[in-house]
Design a protein around this motif. Structure first.
Motif, mmCIF file in Angstrom:
data_model
loop_
_atom_site.group_PDB
_atom_site.id
_atom_site.type_symbol
_atom_site.label_atom_id
_atom_site.label_comp_id
_atom_site.label_asym_id
_atom_site.label_seq_id
_atom_site.Cartn_x
_atom_site.Cartn_y
_atom_site.Cartn_z
ATOM 1 N N ALA A 1 1.138 -1.310 0.178
ATOM 2 C CA ALA A 1 -0.260 -0.056 -0.137
ATOM 3 C C ALA A 1 1.022 1.056 0.197
ATOM 4 O O ALA A 1 0.310 2.532 0.265
ATOM 5 C CB ALA A 1 -1.189 -0.450 0.928
ATOM 6 N N TYR A 2 2.436 1.093 0.288
ATOM 7 C CA TYR A 2 3.427 2.206 0.060
ATOM 8 C C TYR A 2 2.619 3.556 -0.714
ATOM 9 O O TYR A 2 2.913 4.626 -0.077
ATOM 10 C CB TYR A 2 4.331 1.849 -0.250
ATOM 11 C CG TYR A 2 5.488 2.840 0.245
ATOM 12 C CD1 TYR A 2 6.880 1.956 0.850
ATOM 13 C CD2 TYR A 2 6.372 3.226 -1.193
ATOM 14 C CE1 TYR A 2 7.585 2.999 0.698
ATOM 15 C CE2 TYR A 2 6.972 3.760 -0.697
ATOM 16 C CZ TYR A 2 7.779 4.188 0.106
ATOM 17 O OH TYR A 2 9.137 5.004 -0.432
ATOM 18 N N PRO A 3 2.760 2.959 -2.254
ATOM 19 C CA PRO A 3 2.574 4.574 -2.198
ATOM 20 C C PRO A 3 1.391 4.979 -2.465
ATOM 21 O O PRO A 3 1.033 6.228 -2.706
ATOM 22 C CB PRO A 3 2.008 3.255 -4.712
ATOM 23 C CG PRO A 3 2.686 2.545 -4.033
ATOM 24 C CD PRO A 3 2.768 1.581 -2.758
ATOM 25 N N ALA B 1 -1.065 10.019 -0.494
ATOM 26 C CA ALA B 1 -1.668 11.031 0.809
ATOM 27 C C ALA B 1 -0.896 12.091 1.529
ATOM 28 O O ALA B 1 -0.983 12.848 1.479
ATOM 29 C CB ALA B 1 -1.621 9.626 1.751
ATOM 30 N N ASP B 2 0.963 11.451 1.459
ATOM 31 C CA ASP B 2 1.732 13.091 1.815
ATOM 32 C C ASP B 2 1.836 14.095 0.823
ATOM 33 O O ASP B 2 1.583 15.478 1.206
ATOM 34 C CB ASP B 2 3.261 12.244 0.951
ATOM 35 C CG ASP B 2 3.599 10.875 2.389
ATOM 36 O OD1 ASP B 2 3.419 10.627 3.161
ATOM 37 O OD2 ASP B 2 5.047 10.348 1.996
ATOM 38 N N ILE B 3 1.561 13.895 -0.381
ATOM 39 C CA ILE B 3 1.545 14.927 -1.441
ATOM 40 C C ILE B 3 -0.027 15.063 -1.854
ATOM 41 O O ILE B 3 0.299 16.490 -1.570
ATOM 42 C CB ILE B 3 2.118 14.087 -3.008
ATOM 43 C CG1 ILE B 3 3.725 13.559 -2.964
ATOM 44 C CG2 ILE B 3 1.771 15.214 -4.070
ATOM 45 C CD1 ILE B 3 3.492 13.007 -3.870
ATOM 46 N N GLU C 1 15.073 10.072 -10.131
ATOM 47 C CA GLU C 1 14.226 8.828 -11.550
ATOM 48 C C GLU C 1 12.845 7.620 -11.134
ATOM 49 O O GLU C 1 12.452 7.695 -11.236
ATOM 50 C CB GLU C 1 15.149 8.461 -12.356
ATOM 51 C CG GLU C 1 15.324 7.893 -13.718
ATOM 52 C CD GLU C 1 14.368 8.084 -14.857
ATOM 53 O OE1 GLU C 1 14.404 9.492 -15.234
ATOM 54 O OE2 GLU C 1 13.118 7.497 -15.305
ATOM 55 N N ASP C 2 13.684 7.288 -10.226
ATOM 56 C CA ASP C 2 13.056 6.261 -9.341
ATOM 57 C C ASP C 2 11.770 6.560 -8.471
ATOM 58 O O ASP C 2 11.077 5.008 -8.527
ATOM 59 C CB ASP C 2 13.604 5.119 -8.472
ATOM 60 C CG ASP C 2 14.206 6.121 -7.282
ATOM 61 O OD1 ASP C 2 14.476 7.764 -7.294
ATOM 62 O OD2 ASP C 2 14.624 5.634 -5.984
ATOM 63 N N GLN C 3 11.251 7.222 -8.151
ATOM 64 C CA GLN C 3 10.137 7.880 -7.447
ATOM 65 C C GLN C 3 9.377 8.528 -9.070
ATOM 66 O O GLN C 3 7.850 8.451 -8.735
ATOM 67 C CB GLN C 3 10.472 8.874 -6.357
ATOM 68 C CG GLN C 3 11.244 8.369 -5.477
ATOM 69 C CD GLN C 3 10.764 7.015 -4.678
ATOM 70 O OE1 GLN C 3 9.656 7.174 -4.763
ATOM 71 N NE2 GLN C 3 11.212 6.396 -4.754
HETATM 72 P P1 TYM Z 1 13.895 7.570 -1.049
HETATM 73 O O1 TYM Z 1 14.106 7.927 0.894
HETATM 74 O O2 TYM Z 1 14.282 5.718 -1.529
HETATM 75 O O3 TYM Z 1 14.632 8.457 -2.026
HETATM 76 C C1 TYM Z 1 14.951 9.755 -1.406
HETATM 77 C C2 TYM Z 1 15.386 10.708 -2.613
HETATM 78 O O4 TYM Z 1 16.208 10.325 -3.670
HETATM 79 C C3 TYM Z 1 15.789 10.055 -4.352
HETATM 80 N N1 TYM Z 1 17.110 9.280 -4.719
HETATM 81 C C4 TYM Z 1 18.451 9.269 -5.807
HETATM 82 N N2 TYM Z 1 18.175 9.696 -6.723
HETATM 83 C C5 TYM Z 1 19.471 9.617 -7.521
HETATM 84 N N3 TYM Z 1 19.153 8.853 -8.220
HETATM 85 C C6 TYM Z 1 19.604 7.621 -6.758
HETATM 86 N N4 TYM Z 1 20.497 6.339 -7.141
HETATM 87 C C7 TYM Z 1 18.555 7.707 -5.842
HETATM 88 N N5 TYM Z 1 18.557 7.078 -4.546
HETATM 89 C C8 TYM Z 1 17.378 8.347 -3.764
HETATM 90 C C9 TYM Z 1 14.377 9.246 -4.228
HETATM 91 O O5 TYM Z 1 13.964 9.159 -5.888
HETATM 92 C C10 TYM Z 1 14.505 10.318 -3.904
HETATM 93 O O6 TYM Z 1 13.447 11.682 -4.126
HETATM 94 N N6 TYM Z 1 9.273 6.996 -1.971
HETATM 95 C C11 TYM Z 1 10.186 7.752 -1.346
HETATM 96 C C12 TYM Z 1 10.483 8.125 -0.003
HETATM 97 C C13 TYM Z 1 8.910 9.510 -0.539
HETATM 98 C C14 TYM Z 1 8.141 10.536 -1.443
HETATM 99 C C15 TYM Z 1 7.154 10.913 -0.212
HETATM 100 C C16 TYM Z 1 9.127 11.000 -2.241
HETATM 101 C C17 TYM Z 1 7.448 9.195 0.740
HETATM 102 N N7 TYM Z 1 6.798 10.107 0.404
HETATM 103 C C18 TYM Z 1 6.363 11.756 -1.015
HETATM 104 C C19 TYM Z 1 8.677 12.500 -2.316
HETATM 105 C C20 TYM Z 1 6.833 12.452 -2.342
HETATM 106 C C21 TYM Z 1 11.923 7.092 -1.769
HETATM 107 O O7 TYM Z 1 11.469 5.760 -1.107
HETATM 108 O O8 TYM Z 1 12.775 7.729 -1.348
#
Ligand code: TYM
Length: 340
Positions: free
Chosen positions: A131-133, A138-140, A152-154
């Motif tokens: 359910a994470y996404p 919700a955060d946003i 990019e990974d998000q």
């Molecule tokens: P998280 O905690 O894995 O990573 C935080 C941010 O760092 C970026 N990032 C990277 N960017 C470039 N190269 C990399 N190797 C790399 N590793 C991580 C991620 O893209 C991110 O921007 N689900 C999210 C956290 C989250 C979030 C949100 C973000 C929760 N709620 C609402 C934006 C808006 C996450 O796991 O990021």
């Protein structure tokens, strides 16, 4: 006619371990750059996301403070921006539940991050991981955020956020949630592992040599860069020549992101040279940028009570924005609120 929304930037980082150079270049560094512009900036240490995989409670507390310190050391000003940890603002969890009823199970199973993290034994993953996404949406959306800077990974999660907003607006016949724009910009939107140019640099990689941590000292940084996997060819004069050389491309991109140049500008100086010359130069730039940040983090972490105070203050300011939006969402959905 579509409602106009106040420009508002939201982003978050998980306190699920030490932060890396990928987090810094792909996210933290850019967070500070958006401050003082037209949009209000809201930044969050997403502890509710972190617990979707097991976290030792004591370690989670330390990692949450460390992440908050990293935000500030990277230039996020907790007065100019709102900085807080997610669990202190109940609106996130509340809105996530509402969105769990909007999002479809099939959408969740398609998320590559879920597939990666759940692995082969996905039946045994926490329900929260699936359910994470919806929590991220919700955060946003609980801030009606209009733009979200991320790596990019998000990207896939942000597309899903738009899907949730669109389905909610459609199902309830409203124009309530904005279509949030992903801000995936710059040369370091995907910093790769130092050991494998096909994998992203990640705090969860079992090999510490694969990443630079924001807590690494100068010697460790230099050593990791020296040992980074590369090839034997000299560097070309432009980024085009690195298309099939992922490890080399990654190191040049890291250099460019750190020095504020483009990859082509960096290569114009190193054309024809090998990694024997490039790596020490990269280590020097990395240390000169990261050392002050690491030092600032250490200083901030020495006063955990002050970090907690800052997070608490941020949470109150966040709550003031989020609460009316959650209440209105519930009202749109048909819930009665008669309590005084
Ligand atoms: P998280 O905690 O894995 O990573 C935080 C941010 O760092 C970026 N990032 C990277 N960017 C470039 N190269 C990399 N190797 C790399 N590793 C991580 C991620 O893209 C991110 O921007 N689900 C999210 C956290 C989250 C979030 C949100 C973000 C929760 N709620 C609402 C934006 C808006 C996450 O796991 O990021």
């Amino acid at each position: 006619m579509s409602a106009t929304h106040t420009p508002r930037i939201f982003s978050g980082i998980q306190p699920s371990g030490g932060l890396t150079l990928g987090n810094y270049l792909g996210a933290l560094k850019r967070f500070a750059e958006y401050q003082g512009g037209a949009a209000e900036t809201i930044y969050c240490v997403v502890d509710l996301h972190a617990i979707t995989v097991w976290q030792d409670p004591e370690a989670l507390r330390a990692q949450t403070r460390e992440a908050a310190a990293a935000f500030m050391a990277a230039g996020v000003d907790p007065v100019q921006s709102v900085l807080f940890n997610q669990s202190q603002v109940p609106a996130h969890a509340e809105m996530a539940w509402l969105f769990n009823t909007v999002a479809r199970v099939g959408w969740m199973y398609r998320m590559t991050q879920f597939k990666d993290k759940a692995g082969k034994n996905s039946e045994n993953a926490s329900l929260g991981l699936l359910a994470y996404p919806a929590l991220m949406a919700a955060d946003i959306l609980t801030y009606h955020a209009t733009a979200v800077p991320v790596g990019e990974d998000q990207k896939q999660h942000l597309e899903l956020t738009r899907d949730i907003a669109a389905k909610f607006n459609h199902d309830y016949g409203v124009d309530f949630f904005p279509m949030t724009n992903p801000l995936i910009e710059g040369v370091a939107t995907r910093v790769m592992s130092l050991r494998d140019g096909s994998k992203k640099m990640s705090k969860s990689d079992p090999s510490d040599a694969s990443r630079i941590n924001l807590t690494d000292d100068a010697d460790t940084i230099a050593q990791k860069i020296r040992k980074a996997r590369t090839d034997a060819d000299p560097l070309p004069g432009s980024m085009e020549g690195l298309q099939d050389r992922p490890e080399a491309r990654n190191l040049v991109n890291i250099y460019a992101a750190l020095s504020g140049e483009t990859g082509d500008q960096v290569l114009a100086r190193f054309e024809g040279q090998g990694f024997g010359a490039f790596k020490p130069a990269l280590a020097e730039v990395a240390v000169s940028v990261l050392s002050p940040i690491t030092a600032k983090m250490t200083e901030l972490k020495s006063d955990p009570a002050e970090i907690d105070r800052i997070l608490g203050d941020g949470a109150e300011r966040a709550e003031a924005i989020a609460r009316p939006i959650v209440e209105r969402t519930k009202e749109i959905m048909g819930m009665i609120r008669s309590r005084r």
